[in-house]
Design a protein around this motif. Structure first.
Motif: not given
Length: 430
Positions: A213-229, A251-263
């Motif tokens: 649930v947390g992974a879905a939320h953590e990845l969905k939030t930056p995607l929503a921010v990028m899409k809206l921006k 790019i920053k949101q993608i980097d954060d997502m990469n860190k999340m995926i790496g974890s």
């Protein structure tokens, strides 16, 4: 494959072993009794022969001297026998009667022997009664053994059946502890192991659900921010700097997502490391070497890292990859939350049954009401996926170790991260 129940195997073997024991004991007792009776008969006849010999030597040997033994069933005679120079004792049967015969040397030169023959029908009858009584007792004992075997088997297997019933009703949605109060003390270690495993499964299932649930939320939030921006940026023409800001944010949101995926990938690798074969290392030397490596990480913040051990060397058998995940996470968190030009202390203390490794920082401390080992739990406003301690907890569980986080108790600000390695099958302390 013909599989027997443990209950049947137990009582069958118990009946067989006890029956063999009673049968063997009965035969030994009967043989000992028989040998004792015949030995007493022999000693009695030898005593009679010695008395006759003594009287006959003091007087002339005659019929009267040889009839001084007047026991019922005994006949005495003086006989001549060739090829015999010592006492002879034997039993024989004449018709329905049983006899024992003693030949006692009277005059070796003239080859004369005192011959005493005694009827032993009464002794034989007594031995027969003893044998019949032993047979009756053995049959009665066998019946009692069968009843005893069934009763003992059920009594001894009851705790196993109780544990088996408890485990068979468990699933990931229904995990309960085994109560030790109703179990014999010999089953307490087994119950403790099962309860510990149950706790691990329960924690694993709980954290896995939170992780998904947390992974879905953590990845969905930056995607929503990028899409809206991006949508807002594309609504009308803007200055190049605005587009650059949007791209930088993306790019920053993608980097954060990469860190999340790496974890998340680290979690998969950590689960694979649980099957790593334990190796023997000098834990003191290992921690000294890792401390030197961590000093390179802390140099940018001018943080001093010290190491102390209460022993000079300590050989232990453990999974090094899992240990490294735990210690590295402790130290990285300590560096992250410790202000510049402060100190981090790493300590190793070996005791009789447990070895403790602690990492003490001078940071902001923690909220002890929060389970920081759950996925996506963070301290303060520091960046990170919030999976480091979750990974460390999984690694500790795989090693059979325990993790603790608490605030410092010496009046200073900071956190104490503690790893306790126990002497068990997974983490074997030498």
């Amino acid at each position: 494959m013909n599989t027997k129940s443990i209950y049947k195997q137990f009582y069958q073997k118990l009946i067989l072993a006890t029956s063999l024991f009673i049968t063997t004991l009965s035969f030994i007792f009967y043989g000992y009794t028989k040998a004792t009776i015949y030995e007493e008969l022999k000693e009695s006849l030898v005593s009679d022969a010695q008395l006759i010999y003594k009287i006959s030597k003091s007087k002339d040997a005659n019929k009267t001297n040889f009839n001084i033994i007047t026991h019922t069933g005994i006949t005495v005679d003086l006989v001549t026998i060739d090829n015999l120079s010592e006492i002879s004792f034997e039993t024989f049967k004449n018709g329905e009667d049983h006899y024992v015969e003693l030949l006692y040397p009277f005059d070796i030169k003239s080859k004369k022997f005192i011959k005493i023959v005694k009827n032993i029908n009464s002794s034989r009858e007594m031995l027969t009664k003893i044998f019949n009584n032993l047979l009756f007792l053995s049959l009665g004992g066998l019946i009692l053994i069968i009843l005893y075997a069934f009763t003992v088997s059920k009594t001894l297997l009851r705790p196993i059946l109780q544990i088996n019933k408890k485990l068979s009703n468990m699933n990931e949605n229904y995990l309960t502890q085994i109560q030790k109060d109703t179990l014999p003390i010999e089953f307490h270690p087994l119950a403790d192991s099962i309860n510990s495993l149950t706790n691990r499964i329960e924690t694993y299932v709980k954290f896995k659900k939170e992780l998904f649930v947390g992974a879905a939320h953590e990845l969905k939030t930056p995607l929503a921010v990028m899409k809206l921006k991006n949508e807002v940026t594309l609504m009308k023409k803007r200055e190049p700097e605005k587009y650059q800001d949007t791209l930088k944010l993306t790019i920053k949101q993608i980097d954060d997502m990469n860190k999340m995926i790496g974890s998340i990938l680290d979690i998969g690798r950590a689960e694979g490391a649980q099957f790593e074969k334990p190796t023997e290392i000098d834990l003191v030397q290992y921690m000294q070497r890792k401390t030197n490596d961590y000093r390179m990480l802390s140099a940018q913040k001018k943080i001093t890292i010290t190491f102390y051990a209460n022993v000079n060397y300590y050989n232990t058998l453990l999974q090094v990859t899992l240990l490294n995940q735990i210690i590295q996470n402790f130290v990285q968190n300590a560096i992250k939350f410790t202000p510049e030009e402060h100190t981090i202390a790493i300590r190793l203390e070996k005791q009789k049954d447990v070895t403790t490794i602690t990492v003490t920082d001078e940071g902001i401390g923690i909220d002890e009401s929060i389970d920081l080992f759950a996925p996506f739990k963070r301290v303060g406003n520091e960046s990170g996926a919030g999976l480091g301690l979750f990974l460390a907890k999984n690694a500790a569980d795989a090693m059979g170790a325990k993790l603790y986080l608490e605030n410092r108790k010496d009046g200073k600000s900071g956190c104490v991260a503690k790893l306790m390695l126990y002497n068990n099958l997974v983490c074997k302390l030498s």
